[in-house]
Design a protein around this motif. Structure first.
Motif, PDB file in Angstrom:
ATOM      1  N   LEU A 103      20.666  75.687  17.412  1.00 31.76           N
ATOM      2  CA  LEU A 103      19.702  74.626  17.171  1.00 31.76           C
ATOM      3  C   LEU A 103      20.485  73.477  16.549  1.00 31.76           C
ATOM      4  O   LEU A 103      21.401  73.710  15.747  1.00 31.76           O
ATOM      5  CB  LEU A 103      18.615  75.091  16.182  1.00 31.76           C
ATOM      6  CG  LEU A 103      17.656  76.187  16.664  1.00 31.76           C
ATOM      7  CD1 LEU A 103      16.670  76.554  15.554  1.00 31.76           C
ATOM      8  CD2 LEU A 103      16.887  75.741  17.910  1.00 31.76           C
ATOM      9  N   ASP A 104      20.134  72.258  16.900  1.00 31.70           N
ATOM     10  CA  ASP A 104      20.814  71.095  16.318  1.00 31.70           C
ATOM     11  C   ASP A 104      20.628  71.087  14.807  1.00 31.70           C
ATOM     12  O   ASP A 104      19.670  71.670  14.289  1.00 31.70           O
ATOM     13  CB  ASP A 104      20.221  69.794  16.881  1.00 31.70           C
ATOM     14  CG  ASP A 104      20.467  69.666  18.378  1.00 31.70           C
ATOM     15  OD1 ASP A 104      21.396  70.309  18.882  1.00 31.70           O
ATOM     16  OD2 ASP A 104      19.691  68.930  19.016  1.00 31.70           O
ATOM     17  N   THR A 107      17.197  70.205  13.852  1.00 33.06           N
ATOM     18  CA  THR A 107      16.095  71.009  14.412  1.00 33.06           C
ATOM     19  C   THR A 107      15.737  72.127  13.437  1.00 33.06           C
ATOM     20  O   THR A 107      16.614  72.726  12.826  1.00 33.06           O
ATOM     21  CB  THR A 107      16.508  71.622  15.773  1.00 33.06           C
ATOM     22  OG1 THR A 107      16.843  70.564  16.665  1.00 33.06           O
ATOM     23  CG2 THR A 107      15.396  72.455  16.377  1.00 33.06           C
ATOM     24  N   TYR A 134       9.157  75.228  21.959  1.00 35.29           N
ATOM     25  CA  TYR A 134       9.330  74.276  20.848  1.00 35.29           C
ATOM     26  C   TYR A 134       8.077  73.431  20.715  1.00 35.29           C
ATOM     27  O   TYR A 134       7.399  73.166  21.715  1.00 35.29           O
ATOM     28  CB  TYR A 134      10.477  73.306  21.151  1.00 35.29           C
ATOM     29  CG  TYR A 134      11.852  73.929  21.259  1.00 35.29           C
ATOM     30  CD1 TYR A 134      12.763  73.834  20.214  1.00 35.29           C
ATOM     31  CD2 TYR A 134      12.246  74.594  22.412  1.00 35.29           C
ATOM     32  CE1 TYR A 134      14.039  74.388  20.314  1.00 35.29           C
ATOM     33  CE2 TYR A 134      13.513  75.158  22.519  1.00 35.29           C
ATOM     34  CZ  TYR A 134      14.397  75.048  21.469  1.00 35.29           C
ATOM     35  OH  TYR A 134      15.648  75.605  21.579  1.00 35.29           O
ATOM     36  N   HIS A 214      21.619  69.566  23.215  1.00 33.00           N
ATOM     37  CA  HIS A 214      20.608  68.514  23.020  1.00 33.00           C
ATOM     38  C   HIS A 214      19.618  68.442  24.188  1.00 33.00           C
ATOM     39  O   HIS A 214      19.147  67.354  24.540  1.00 33.00           O
ATOM     40  CB  HIS A 214      21.267  67.139  22.881  1.00 33.00           C
ATOM     41  CG  HIS A 214      21.990  66.922  21.584  1.00 33.00           C
ATOM     42  ND1 HIS A 214      21.843  67.711  20.475  1.00 33.00           N
ATOM     43  CD2 HIS A 214      22.893  65.956  21.227  1.00 33.00           C
ATOM     44  CE1 HIS A 214      22.611  67.253  19.504  1.00 33.00           C
ATOM     45  NE2 HIS A 214      23.278  66.208  19.935  1.00 33.00           N
ATOM     46  N   GLU A 215      19.335  69.581  24.796  1.00 30.13           N
ATOM     47  CA  GLU A 215      18.586  69.555  26.064  1.00 30.13           C
ATOM     48  C   GLU A 215      17.255  68.798  25.984  1.00 30.13           C
ATOM     49  O   GLU A 215      16.973  67.922  26.800  1.00 30.13           O
ATOM     50  CB  GLU A 215      18.356  70.986  26.555  1.00 30.13           C
ATOM     51  CG  GLU A 215      17.580  71.018  27.857  1.00 30.13           C
ATOM     52  CD  GLU A 215      17.716  72.327  28.605  1.00 30.13           C
ATOM     53  OE1 GLU A 215      18.512  73.188  28.186  1.00 30.13           O
ATOM     54  OE2 GLU A 215      17.032  72.469  29.617  1.00 30.13           O
ATOM     55  N   ILE A 216      16.445  69.156  24.990  1.00 30.83           N
ATOM     56  CA  ILE A 216      15.105  68.545  24.939  1.00 30.83           C
ATOM     57  C   ILE A 216      15.215  67.054  24.597  1.00 30.83           C
ATOM     58  O   ILE A 216      14.536  66.206  25.179  1.00 30.83           O
ATOM     59  CB  ILE A 216      14.208  69.314  23.940  1.00 30.83           C
ATOM     60  CG1 ILE A 216      14.012  70.738  24.457  1.00 30.83           C
ATOM     61  CG2 ILE A 216      12.877  68.611  23.738  1.00 30.83           C
ATOM     62  CD1 ILE A 216      13.308  71.685  23.498  1.00 30.83           C
ATOM     63  N   LYS A 217      16.129  66.744  23.684  1.00 25.56           N
ATOM     64  CA  LYS A 217      16.302  65.329  23.306  1.00 25.56           C
ATOM     65  C   LYS A 217      16.723  64.504  24.527  1.00 25.56           C
ATOM     66  O   LYS A 217      16.217  63.406  24.760  1.00 25.56           O
ATOM     67  CB  LYS A 217      17.355  65.209  22.209  1.00 25.56           C
ATOM     68  CG  LYS A 217      16.878  65.781  20.883  1.00 25.56           C
ATOM     69  CD  LYS A 217      17.972  65.750  19.855  1.00 25.56           C
ATOM     70  CE  LYS A 217      17.498  66.414  18.571  1.00 25.56           C
ATOM     71  NZ  LYS A 217      18.571  66.752  17.670  1.00 25.56           N
ATOM     72  N   LEU A 230      11.709  68.292  15.831  1.00 22.61           N
ATOM     73  CA  LEU A 230      11.773  69.398  16.792  1.00 22.61           C
ATOM     74  C   LEU A 230      11.802  70.722  16.035  1.00 22.61           C
ATOM     75  O   LEU A 230      12.570  70.888  15.076  1.00 22.61           O
ATOM     76  CB  LEU A 230      13.043  69.242  17.641  1.00 22.61           C
ATOM     77  CG  LEU A 230      13.249  70.205  18.812  1.00 22.61           C
ATOM     78  CD1 LEU A 230      12.108  70.113  19.825  1.00 22.61           C
ATOM     79  CD2 LEU A 230      14.573  69.903  19.530  1.00 22.61           C
TER      80      LEU A 230
HETATM   81  N1  URA Z   1      16.996  70.937  22.460  1.00 24.66           N
HETATM   82  C1  URA Z   1      17.491  69.987  21.641  1.00 24.66           C
HETATM   83  O1  URA Z   1      17.598  68.831  22.002  1.00 24.66           O
HETATM   84  N2  URA Z   1      17.857  70.379  20.401  1.00 24.66           N
HETATM   85  C2  URA Z   1      17.747  71.635  19.928  1.00 24.66           C
HETATM   86  O2  URA Z   1      18.095  71.914  18.781  1.00 24.66           O
HETATM   87  C3  URA Z   1      17.212  72.602  20.811  1.00 24.66           C
HETATM   88  C4  URA Z   1      16.849  72.225  22.072  1.00 24.66           C
END
Ligand code: URA
Length: 259
Positions: A103-104, A107, A134, A214-217, A230
């Motif tokens: 996790l970042d 996060t 998330y 950083h997938e979701i970001k 997040l």
């Molecule tokens: N995606 C993100 O951008 N950050 C995370 O910590 C986990 C998934």
């Protein structure tokens, strides 16, 4: 399982190999009631009774912890200068724990910590597609096509599109049913009011099956939005219990993680 006494003690949290060698040499270790000064002596983890510094040692091959990771802590086993998620597990016995996935730093949420490499592979291998769920606060207006686009896969600058992700956009932050996200919403909107900024903040839930950097970001950047908070709430069958506090951890069993 038969292992060397010095490994038995080091694995059980009594120190590094050289520290436990010293303890053994000093005559502070007993095997089945008899003092043992030979660290290379093999002990049976199931049958032999080992006492070190007056304490009965129970050997534990694998440990599993669920941590509610706070922001500001790095997802690593150890670091020269910074506190890591593994450092947060104060009651650990094993010295070989590592976080499963990452996790970042900013996060929050569920993080599994173990020394079980096989289990970690089962959860992280690309072909396994384990769901990671998330909740988040998103700055900006989320375009209508985003749900469809995330479901189809997004070009975030990697060789391949992201795997299909499920996005839910909540009407109100209260609909998430999560107190922490409400708290963050109030904090973020108060800061915006104080600085005279007017930005739209939406609460969402997203389920992904990969663990790219950083997938979701990066997915939200593609649709012109920014993740401002997040929190991971589940991974596979493991859910973050609602009554846990930030920074708290619980010892769990392998059966809580995989069937
Ligand atoms: N995606 C993100 O951008 N950050 C995370 O910590 C986990 C998934």
């Amino acid at each position: 399982m038969q292992i060397r006494l010095e490994k038995y003690l080091a694995d059980s949290g009594f120190g590094t190999r050289s520290q436990v060698k010293k303890i053994i040499k000093q005559g502070n270790v007993f095997v089945n009631g008899v003092p043992e000064k030979d660290g290379s002596r093999r002990v049976d983890t199931d049958a032999d009774e080992v006492v070190c510094n007056g304490k009965k040692v129970g050997y534990c091959e694998y440990e599993y912890y669920l941590l509610y990771k706070p922001a500001g802590i790095i997802t690593a086993s150890r670091d020269k200068t910074e506190k890591t998620v593994v450092d947060m597990i104060e009651s650990k016995k094993r010295r070989d724990l590592f976080p499963v996935g990452r996790l970042d730093r900013d996060t929050e949420g569920l993080l599994l910590i173990t020394n079980d490499g096989k289990l970690s592979h089962e959860l992280l291998a690309p072909g396994k597609h384990v769901d990671k769920e998330y909740i988040a606060l998103i700055e900006g207006i989320i375009p209508d096509y985003t749900i469809e686009r995330f479901r189809e896969g997004v070009d975030i600058g990697d060789e391949e599109l992201t795997k299909p992700a499920e996005l839910v956009i909540y009407e109100k932050v209260e609909d998430t049913g999560d107190d922490r996200i409400k708290e963050k919403y109030i904090e973020i909107t108060r800061e915006m009011n104080e600085t005279g900024q007017e930005k739209n903040i939406s609460a969402i839930r997203i389920t992904i099956t990969e663990g790219r950097y950083h997938e979701i970001k990066r997915m939200f950047e593609v649709v012109g939005c920014k993740v401002v908070y997040l929190k991971r709430i589940s991974m596979g069958k493991l859910n973050l219990p609602a009554d846990m506090d930030l920074g708290e951890y619980i010892k769990i069993d392998k059966s809580d993680i995989v069937s």
